[in-house]
Enzyme design. Structure first.
Site, PDB file in Angstrom:
ATOM      1  N   THR A 148      -9.178   7.085 -11.092  1.00 19.06           N
ATOM      2  CA  THR A 148      -9.396   5.643 -11.189  1.00 19.06           C
ATOM      3  C   THR A 148     -10.481   5.364 -12.210  1.00 19.06           C
ATOM      4  O   THR A 148     -11.613   5.839 -12.076  1.00 19.06           O
ATOM      5  CB  THR A 148      -9.805   5.064  -9.817  1.00 19.06           C
ATOM      6  OG1 THR A 148      -8.781   5.328  -8.868  1.00 19.06           O
ATOM      7  CG2 THR A 148     -10.030   3.561  -9.914  1.00 19.06           C
ATOM      8  N   LEU A 166      -7.441  14.653 -12.967  1.00 19.87           N
ATOM      9  CA  LEU A 166      -7.812  14.286 -11.604  1.00 19.87           C
ATOM     10  C   LEU A 166      -9.309  14.472 -11.374  1.00 19.87           C
ATOM     11  O   LEU A 166      -9.743  14.832 -10.276  1.00 19.87           O
ATOM     12  CB  LEU A 166      -7.014  15.125 -10.605  1.00 19.87           C
ATOM     13  CG  LEU A 166      -5.517  14.786 -10.536  1.00 19.87           C
ATOM     14  CD1 LEU A 166      -4.690  16.015 -10.229  1.00 19.87           C
ATOM     15  CD2 LEU A 166      -5.278  13.707  -9.486  1.00 19.87           C
ATOM     16  N   LYS A 177      -4.630  -0.506  -9.513  1.00 19.13           N
ATOM     17  CA  LYS A 177      -5.440   0.295  -8.597  1.00 19.13           C
ATOM     18  C   LYS A 177      -6.710  -0.445  -8.200  1.00 19.13           C
ATOM     19  O   LYS A 177      -7.150  -0.384  -7.050  1.00 19.13           O
ATOM     20  CB  LYS A 177      -5.791   1.641  -9.238  1.00 19.13           C
ATOM     21  CG  LYS A 177      -6.591   2.567  -8.321  1.00 19.13           C
ATOM     22  CD  LYS A 177      -5.818   2.976  -7.073  1.00 19.13           C
ATOM     23  CE  LYS A 177      -6.668   3.765  -6.090  1.00 19.13           C
ATOM     24  NZ  LYS A 177      -7.141   5.054  -6.635  1.00 19.13           N
TER      25      LYS A 177
END
Length: 295
Positions: free
Chosen positions: A107, A77, A182
């Site tokens: 991402t 993360l 995404k």
């Protein structure tokens, strides 16, 4: 949590030891949810104070990714450019992660994600791309959406972990598909933000109070998530980076996306005007000047 969309409905045993790399606005609440669900959590962050409050709740502190040996699932993360440094070591898949199932929840570019999948295949490791939607608010509430790319079998192995912080999990395809999905999500999000900001500015210029305008639009055909969450405190600092990745991906795919290029410029202008002050949205909403009766 809604069922994973892989068509099987089968669930395997829930993992119990979870590594969380990155204990910031997303990782810290996710680690908290995992602890609340009874998982053993090993937290790793460059800032030794990040997530310090979770140690009293049972989180074990790791000095770096090499301390994740023995975890069943690892959630990455960190900021996108740091992902490769976590997953790879000297260009090869990090040995400490070889025996766990690693989920890249950050991402990153789809091409980079496919490179990481290839390195995992060479090492005989298991890797999923699982970027998260709904931001830090969703992380705090535990109702994130995970867009998963990779093996459906691997996804079923970590369903119990994802249940701790996701209300929705969608298996969108093979390696890199989660990151591609995404990018599409972010492309539509920022396009909507740009259009909503301009539309409300027009309404105000024509004498319609912002609060009344939002109230009128919510039950209309213009309804959107951006309008629904207009007053929600938020921190979305990645507009320029998101749009950069979208435009680079479109170029690599040989697509012309003129509207997306325009949105990129609009977002930069919106930031310059202070609507995205300090790169994020603060507690007073989207930081458009308020009318006196709304201040």
């Amino acid at each position: 949590m809604k069922p994973c969309h892989d068509g099987t409905g089968e669930r395997l045993a829930e993992m119990r030891t979870v590594g969380v790399v990155g204990l910031g606005k997303m990782g810290r609440p996710i680690a908290g949810h995992l602890l609340e669900m009874g998982h053993r959590v090993v937290g790793v962050d460059l800032d030794p104070q990040a997530g310090a409050d979770l140690e009293a709740a049972g989180m074990q502190r790791g000095a770096g990714p090499d301390d994740l040996v023995g975890t069943d699932v690892c959630l990455v993360l960190v900021e996108g450019r740091a992902v490769a440094r976590i997953v790879l070591d000297g260009g090869a898949y990090r040995p400490a992660l070889k025996d766990c199932l690693t989920l890249v929840c950050s991402t990153v570019e789809p091409d980079l994600m496919r490179t990481l999948h290839a390195a995992a295949d060479v090492a005989g490791a298991r890797l999923l791309d699982a970027p998260l939607c709904r931001g830090d608010h969703g992380a705090r509430q535990g109702d994130l959406l995970a867009l998963v790319g990779g093996s459906g079998t691997a996804l079923r192995e970590c369903e119990g972990v994802l249940q701790a912080f996701c209300s929705d999990v969608v298996h969108v395809g093979g390696p890199g598909a989660g990151q591609a999905a995404k990018l599409v999500n972010n492309m539509l999000l920022w396009s909507n933000i740009a259009s909503v900001v301009e539309a409300l500015q027009l309404g105000e210029a024509l004498g319609v109070r912002r609060a009344a305008m939002v109230e009128a639009l919510l039950p209309s055909s213009a309804r959107s998530w951006v309008l629904e969450t207009w007053q929600r405190p938020r921190d979305l600092p990645w507009a320029h980076e998101d749009m950069r990745m979208v435009l680079e991906a479109s170029t690599e795919a040989g697509l012309s996306l003129p509207l997306t290029g325009l949105v990129h410029e609009l977002i930069k202008g919106t930031r310059a005007r202070g609507v995205l002050r300090d790169g994020g949205f603060q507690a007073d909403g989207w930081l458009m000047p308020a009318y006196e009766d709304e201040a």
